[in-house]
Write a protein that holds these residues in place. Structure first.
Motif, PDB file in Angstrom:
ATOM      1  N   TYR A 114     -25.037  22.639  81.359  1.00 31.62           N
ATOM      2  CA  TYR A 114     -23.652  23.088  81.208  1.00 31.62           C
ATOM      3  C   TYR A 114     -23.390  24.328  82.058  1.00 31.62           C
ATOM      4  O   TYR A 114     -22.353  24.429  82.721  1.00 31.62           O
ATOM      5  CB  TYR A 114     -23.342  23.393  79.738  1.00 31.62           C
ATOM      6  CG  TYR A 114     -21.942  23.919  79.539  1.00 31.62           C
ATOM      7  CD1 TYR A 114     -20.855  23.057  79.603  1.00 31.62           C
ATOM      8  CD2 TYR A 114     -21.709  25.274  79.312  1.00 31.62           C
ATOM      9  CE1 TYR A 114     -19.562  23.536  79.439  1.00 31.62           C
ATOM     10  CE2 TYR A 114     -20.422  25.759  79.149  1.00 31.62           C
ATOM     11  CZ  TYR A 114     -19.351  24.883  79.210  1.00 31.62           C
ATOM     12  OH  TYR A 114     -18.078  25.349  79.062  1.00 31.62           O
ATOM     13  N   LEU A 115     -24.323  25.264  82.050  1.00 27.63           N
ATOM     14  CA  LEU A 115     -24.159  26.472  82.854  1.00 27.63           C
ATOM     15  C   LEU A 115     -24.130  26.141  84.345  1.00 27.63           C
ATOM     16  O   LEU A 115     -23.359  26.747  85.100  1.00 27.63           O
ATOM     17  CB  LEU A 115     -25.264  27.480  82.536  1.00 27.63           C
ATOM     18  CG  LEU A 115     -25.222  28.045  81.113  1.00 27.63           C
ATOM     19  CD1 LEU A 115     -26.453  28.902  80.852  1.00 27.63           C
ATOM     20  CD2 LEU A 115     -23.946  28.821  80.868  1.00 27.63           C
ATOM     21  N   LEU A 116     -24.946  25.182  84.766  1.00 30.80           N
ATOM     22  CA  LEU A 116     -24.906  24.719  86.152  1.00 30.80           C
ATOM     23  C   LEU A 116     -23.536  24.118  86.460  1.00 30.80           C
ATOM     24  O   LEU A 116     -22.939  24.400  87.495  1.00 30.80           O
ATOM     25  CB  LEU A 116     -26.010  23.695  86.416  1.00 30.80           C
ATOM     26  CG  LEU A 116     -25.980  23.008  87.778  1.00 30.80           C
ATOM     27  CD1 LEU A 116     -26.142  24.037  88.904  1.00 30.80           C
ATOM     28  CD2 LEU A 116     -27.053  21.940  87.860  1.00 30.80           C
ATOM     29  N   PHE A 117     -23.031  23.302  85.553  1.00 29.42           N
ATOM     30  CA  PHE A 117     -21.711  22.699  85.720  1.00 29.42           C
ATOM     31  C   PHE A 117     -20.645  23.785  85.911  1.00 29.42           C
ATOM     32  O   PHE A 117     -19.814  23.703  86.821  1.00 29.42           O
ATOM     33  CB  PHE A 117     -21.369  21.826  84.499  1.00 29.42           C
ATOM     34  CG  PHE A 117     -19.942  21.393  84.472  1.00 29.42           C
ATOM     35  CD1 PHE A 117     -19.499  20.348  85.265  1.00 29.42           C
ATOM     36  CD2 PHE A 117     -19.023  22.035  83.646  1.00 29.42           C
ATOM     37  CE1 PHE A 117     -18.166  19.950  85.249  1.00 29.42           C
ATOM     38  CE2 PHE A 117     -17.698  21.645  83.628  1.00 29.42           C
ATOM     39  CZ  PHE A 117     -17.265  20.598  84.430  1.00 29.42           C
ATOM     40  N   LYS A 118     -20.660  24.807  85.064  1.00 27.68           N
ATOM     41  CA  LYS A 118     -19.674  25.874  85.154  1.00 27.68           C
ATOM     42  C   LYS A 118     -19.804  26.634  86.464  1.00 27.68           C
ATOM     43  O   LYS A 118     -18.803  27.015  87.062  1.00 27.68           O
ATOM     44  CB  LYS A 118     -19.793  26.829  83.957  1.00 27.68           C
ATOM     45  CG  LYS A 118     -19.424  26.199  82.624  1.00 27.68           C
ATOM     46  CD  LYS A 118     -18.063  25.569  82.603  1.00 27.68           C
ATOM     47  CE  LYS A 118     -16.955  26.561  82.472  1.00 27.68           C
ATOM     48  NZ  LYS A 118     -15.615  25.971  82.402  1.00 27.68           N
TER      49      LYS A 118
END
Length: 46
Positions: free
Chosen positions: A18-22
């Motif tokens: 999720y952090l990579l996505f953001k």
């Protein structure tokens, strides 16, 4: 790339994904409509 990252997060619930996505979303300057659409998707329940 965003779609793939979101799908992986959706399937795994992995916070790092999720952090990579953001981060990718921030770098790409995606439109808010796309983010809102993803926010309304079903999230996995762990």
């Amino acid at each position: 790339m965003l779609d793939f990252t979101w799908k992986v997060f959706k399937e795994t619930g992995n916070i790092d994904t999720y952090l990579l996505f953001k981060e990718l979303e921030k770098e790409n300057g995606d439109l808010p409509e796309q983010t809102e659409e993803l926010a309304n998707s079903d999230l996995p329940i762990s």
